[in-house]
Design a protein around this motif. Structure first.
Motif, short mmCIF file in Angstrom:
data_model
loop_
_atom_site.label_atom_id
_atom_site.label_comp_id
_atom_site.label_asym_id
_atom_site.label_seq_id
_atom_site.Cartn_x
_atom_site.Cartn_y
_atom_site.Cartn_z
N ASP A 60 -15.50 9.08 3.75
CA ASP A 60 -15.87 8.12 4.81
C ASP A 60 -15.91 8.84 6.15
OD1 ASP A 60 -16.28 6.01 6.57
OD2 ASP A 60 -14.40 4.99 6.09
N ASP A 89 -3.90 -3.88 9.39
CA ASP A 89 -4.99 -2.90 9.50
C ASP A 89 -5.13 -2.08 8.22
OD1 ASP A 89 -5.30 -3.67 12.18
OD2 ASP A 89 -3.88 -2.14 12.87
N GLU A 129 -5.81 -4.74 4.86
CA GLU A 129 -7.15 -5.33 4.79
C GLU A 129 -8.17 -4.41 4.15
OE1 GLU A 129 -8.10 -6.29 8.83
OE2 GLU A 129 -6.74 -8.01 8.86
N THR A 130 -7.94 -3.11 4.24
CA THR A 130 -8.93 -2.14 3.75
C THR A 130 -8.42 -1.31 2.58
OG1 THR A 130 -8.19 -0.47 5.35
CG2 THR A 130 -9.98 -1.95 6.04
N ARG A 131 -7.25 -1.64 2.06
CA ARG A 131 -6.68 -0.85 0.96
C ARG A 131 -7.61 -0.87 -0.25
NH1 ARG A 131 -2.12 -4.62 -1.92
NH2 ARG A 131 -3.47 -6.44 -2.06
N ARG A 132 -7.41 0.09 -1.13
CA ARG A 132 -8.25 0.19 -2.33
C ARG A 132 -7.35 0.51 -3.52
NH1 ARG A 132 -9.58 6.09 -2.95
NH2 ARG A 132 -8.45 7.07 -1.25
N GLY A 163 -15.80 6.50 9.38
CA GLY A 163 -14.48 5.95 9.65
C GLY A 163 -13.51 7.01 10.14
N ALA A 193 -7.49 2.92 2.57
CA ALA A 193 -8.90 3.32 2.63
C ALA A 193 -8.94 4.77 3.11
CB ALA A 193 -9.65 2.42 3.60
N VAL A 237 -8.40 5.37 6.88
CA VAL A 237 -7.04 5.02 7.30
C VAL A 237 -6.06 6.10 6.85
CG1 VAL A 237 -5.16 3.35 6.94
CG2 VAL A 237 -7.50 2.54 7.36
N CYS A 259 0.85 -1.18 0.00
CA CYS A 259 0.00 0.00 0.00
C CYS A 259 0.89 1.23 0.00
CB CYS A 259 -0.89 -0.02 1.24
SG CYS A 259 -2.14 1.27 1.26
#
Length: 182
Positions: free
Chosen positions: A155, A107, A110-113, A158, A122, A125, A18
Motif C-alpha cells: 500500500d 484507527d 477500522e482497517t485491520r485485516r 497509505g 492494514a 498502519v 489487532c
C-alpha cells in the motif's frame, strides 16, 4: 496454540482486537510478549471477565496483570505434555510511542485485516507503527527495513501518507528507502 485459543475466544465474544506486529511467525514462534490492541471499553473489567469465564476453554488462567501504560497480562497453562506454558499479552487501547499517540484504537481496528487465524493491522498502519517504533528506539536494522519495504509494496499510497504525517521533513528519504528496499 494458547494464543490461538485466546484469540478464538475474543472473536467469539465479539472483542475487536489487532495483533500489532511480530505476528509473521505466530503461532509457531512467540519470542516475547504479544502486542495486542483492543478498544478502551473492554479494559480492564470486560476483558478480565472474559478471560476468567473461558479459562477452561483457553487452557490457562491469568496469573499476573498490571498496568504500565498498557496492560501486561500473563496467562499460565499446561502444554500437551504437561509442561508449564506462559503467554504474555501486552494489551493497549492506543498505539503510543514516547508519549506521542500514533494511532487510536479505532484507527487501527477500522482497517485491520485477517492474517491466517487472527487480525493484524492494514499494511500502511503497520508501516507507520513499525517506523514510529524503530525511530523511537533509534534502532532500524536491515530486517526492519525489509519489513517496511514489504509493507510499502502492499500500500504505497497509505505508507506515503503516514510517512509524511510522522516525518514531514524526512518522509522523502523513508519513502525512497522503502521503495528500493535499501
Amino acid at each position: 496454540q494458547l494464543l490461538l485459543r485466546v484469540l478464538g475466544v475474543l472473536d467469539r465474544e465479539a472483542v475487536p482486537y489487532c495483533l500489532l506486529h511480530g505476528y509473521e511467525q505466530y503461532p509457531q514462534t512467540i519470542a516475547g510478549d504479544v502486542d495486542c490492541l483492543i478498544p478502551d471499553e473492554f479494559m480492564p473489567g470486560r476483558l478480565a471477565r472474559i478471560l476468567h469465564a473461558h479459562q477452561q476453554e483457553i487452557g490457562a488462567r491469568v496469573v499476573q496483570w498490571f498496568e504500565d501504560g498498557a496492560h501486561f497480562i500473563v496467562l499460565a497453562g499446561r502444554g500437551e505434555d504437561g509442561s508449564p506454558v506462559l503467554l504474555q499479552l501486552h494489551v493497549a487501547t492506543r498505539y503510543e510511542m514516547v508519549g506521542r499517540v500514533i494511532f487510536q484504537a479505532g484507527d487501527i481496528l477500522e482497517t485491520r485485516r485477517r492474517h491466517d487465524e487472527f487480525w493484524v493491522p492494514a499494511p500502511a498502519v503497520e508501516f507507520a507503527s513499525v517506523l514510529a517504533n524503530r525511530l523511537a528506539k533509534g534502532d532500524l536494522t536491515n530486517n526492519h527495513g525489509h519489513r517496511l519495504a514489504r509493507l510499502y509494496a502492499l500500500d504505497s499510497r497509505g505508507c506515503d501518507y503516514h510517512a509524511n504525517r510522522l516525518l514531514p521533513q524526512g518522509a522523502k528519504v523513508v519513502i525512497e528507502a522503502a521503495t528500493t528496499d535499501d
